[in-house]
Design an enzyme around this catalytic site. Structure first.
Site, mmCIF file in Angstrom:
data_model
loop_
_atom_site.group_PDB
_atom_site.id
_atom_site.type_symbol
_atom_site.label_atom_id
_atom_site.label_comp_id
_atom_site.label_asym_id
_atom_site.label_seq_id
_atom_site.Cartn_x
_atom_site.Cartn_y
_atom_site.Cartn_z
ATOM 1 N N LYS A 58 5.760 14.822 31.393
ATOM 2 C CA LYS A 58 4.826 15.116 32.497
ATOM 3 C C LYS A 58 3.412 14.733 32.049
ATOM 4 O O LYS A 58 2.576 15.585 31.777
ATOM 5 C CB LYS A 58 4.897 16.597 32.886
ATOM 6 C CG LYS A 58 6.009 16.902 33.891
ATOM 7 C CD LYS A 58 6.031 18.354 34.309
ATOM 8 C CE LYS A 58 5.052 18.665 35.408
ATOM 9 N NZ LYS A 58 5.456 18.234 36.752
HETATM 10 N N1 PPE Z 1 9.920 15.519 39.309
HETATM 11 C C1 PPE Z 1 8.576 15.414 39.270
HETATM 12 C C2 PPE Z 1 7.978 14.061 39.255
HETATM 13 C C3 PPE Z 1 7.789 16.561 39.229
HETATM 14 O O1 PPE Z 1 6.466 16.447 39.164
HETATM 15 C C4 PPE Z 1 8.409 17.825 39.273
HETATM 16 C C5 PPE Z 1 7.582 19.062 39.254
HETATM 17 C C6 PPE Z 1 9.819 17.889 39.338
HETATM 18 C C7 PPE Z 1 10.534 16.717 39.350
HETATM 19 C C8 PPE Z 1 10.551 19.199 39.335
HETATM 20 O O2 PPE Z 1 10.462 19.821 38.078
HETATM 21 P P1 PPE Z 1 10.544 21.397 37.900
HETATM 22 O O3 PPE Z 1 9.286 21.975 38.428
HETATM 23 O O4 PPE Z 1 10.721 21.584 36.444
HETATM 24 O O5 PPE Z 1 11.717 21.855 38.667
HETATM 25 N N2 PPE Z 1 6.363 18.964 39.913
HETATM 26 C C9 PPE Z 1 5.336 19.924 39.643
HETATM 27 C C10 PPE Z 1 3.988 19.416 40.077
HETATM 28 C C11 PPE Z 1 3.825 19.169 41.528
HETATM 29 C C12 PPE Z 1 2.403 18.800 41.851
HETATM 30 O O6 PPE Z 1 2.171 18.437 42.995
HETATM 31 O O7 PPE Z 1 1.516 18.881 41.014
HETATM 32 C C13 PPE Z 1 5.662 21.289 40.231
HETATM 33 O O8 PPE Z 1 6.574 21.418 41.043
HETATM 34 O O9 PPE Z 1 5.019 22.235 39.844
#
Ligand code: PPE
Length: 305
Positions: A159
């Site tokens: 990330k």
């Molecule tokens: N893919 C991406 C690209 C992503 O950013 C997230 C989280 C996920 C999948 C899901 O991951 P998880 O939260 O571990 O289930 N995205 C974070 C940021 C969003 C934002 O707009 O900033 C979030 O959901 O917090």
């Protein structure tokens, strides 16, 4: 989405007033996108605010840093405690939490080796990311014209702040075209994920979600939802998906910390049955699990105080 200030932000070891959590304009990460971050939620439970899978999120922050060769000058335990302290300092029953590790002021240029890593943790109230009725009504998706990062260009498993330029391009393109969210394909054309969520697709009764090798983040909600779906007796598999699988899916849902579980009602204007029965069942258990209301998943809820 606008931010509502809370009293304190944790910065490099101490809680400072919200308005004092400032950085210099020559902060390295501002110029080169060389930071790593997390998105976490704390939910109101019968025992007080609990941070959902906090340790797993902080471990992923360290993994994101390791992937880009960044050293975080704290331990996982220290940042877990710092996150709890930050949540407790807000007095809020529930909130969104954003830890970020970044290279600060003092070095410029692409060599990050001399840079010192700084860490901040902020939290604030944040509502439903894809709308309040995203489970019932579903969201309209568009396959993006932007491709998800190749593993040898920007590792999608980290990330990294700079990675999110790609997500922002896709998100804004989808919104401007009248859709709610974008689906990103990997350079080989297979489905990766969405701009800020993982994707699940039901075909022939089987729930499928793309692997990390297809460019998906190792989603913590994706893992939680897979476990819940398995416990509900559904067949869940990690497997590659083509865009055509989405067009003829029986159900599609997306999930993430911010978005929680949200149904998809169409992809590129091809209707997807919504809300699907499996999606609804999973969303219901997930909503109870994060609030500590399901004994099977109680250890996912880490009390803030
Ligand atoms: N893919 C991406 C690209 C992503 O950013 C997230 C989280 C996920 C999948 C899901 O991951 P998880 O939260 O571990 O289930 N995205 C974070 C940021 C969003 C934002 O707009 O900033 C979030 O959901 O917090």
């Amino acid at each position: 989405m606008p931010i509502t200030p809370t009293p304190k932000i944790w910065m490099n070891g101490s809680l400072v007033d919200w308005d004092d959590a400032k950085i210099h304009v020559l902060t390295h990460t501002l110029h080169y996108g060389t930071g790593v971050f997390e998105g976490i939620r704390a939910y109101e439970t019968a025992d007080g605010p609990a941070v959902f899978r906090l340790t797993d999120h902080i471990v992923r922050l360290f993994n994101s840093a390791k992937i880009i060769g960044m050293e975080i000058p704290y331990t996982v335990e220290e940042l877990v405690q710092a996150t709890k302290d930050t949540v407790a300092s807000t007095g809020l029953p529930s909130c969104y939490i954003r830890p970020i590790a970044y290279y600060g002021y003092g070095e410029m240029g692409l060599n990050t080796l001399p840079c010192r890593t700084e860490v901040a943790i902020a939290c604030w109230p944040w509502g439903a990311y894809l709308g309040d009725d995203a489970v019932e009504k579903g969201v309209r998706m568009k396959i993006s014209s932007w491709t998800r990062h190749d593993h040898n260009i920007m590792p999608p498993a980290s990330k990294t702040t700079g990675n999110y330029v790609n997500s922002s391009l896709a998100k804004v393109e989808a919104l401007k075209a009248g859709y709610d969210e974008a689906i990103m394909l990997a350079p080989n054309g297979l489905v990766a994920e969405c701009t800020g969520e993982n994707l699940f697709c039901v075909r022939n009764g089987i729930i499928l979600t793309p692997p990390t090798s297809a460019g998906a983040l190792e989603g913590i909600t994706q893992q939680s939802v897979s476990r819940i779906a398995g416990d509900l007796g559904f067949d869940v598999r990690v497997d590659n998906l083509a865009r055509s699988d989405l067009y003829i899916a029986e159900e599609i849902f997306v999930c993430g910390t911010a978005a929680e579980v949200s149904s998809v009602n169409s992809v590129d204007d091809r209707a997807v049955p919504c809300p699907g029965p499996k999606t609804k069942a999973i969303a219901e258990v997930y909503a109870a699990a994060v609030r500590g209301q399901d004994a099977r998943y109680r250890d996912w809820c880490e009390l803030a105080v």
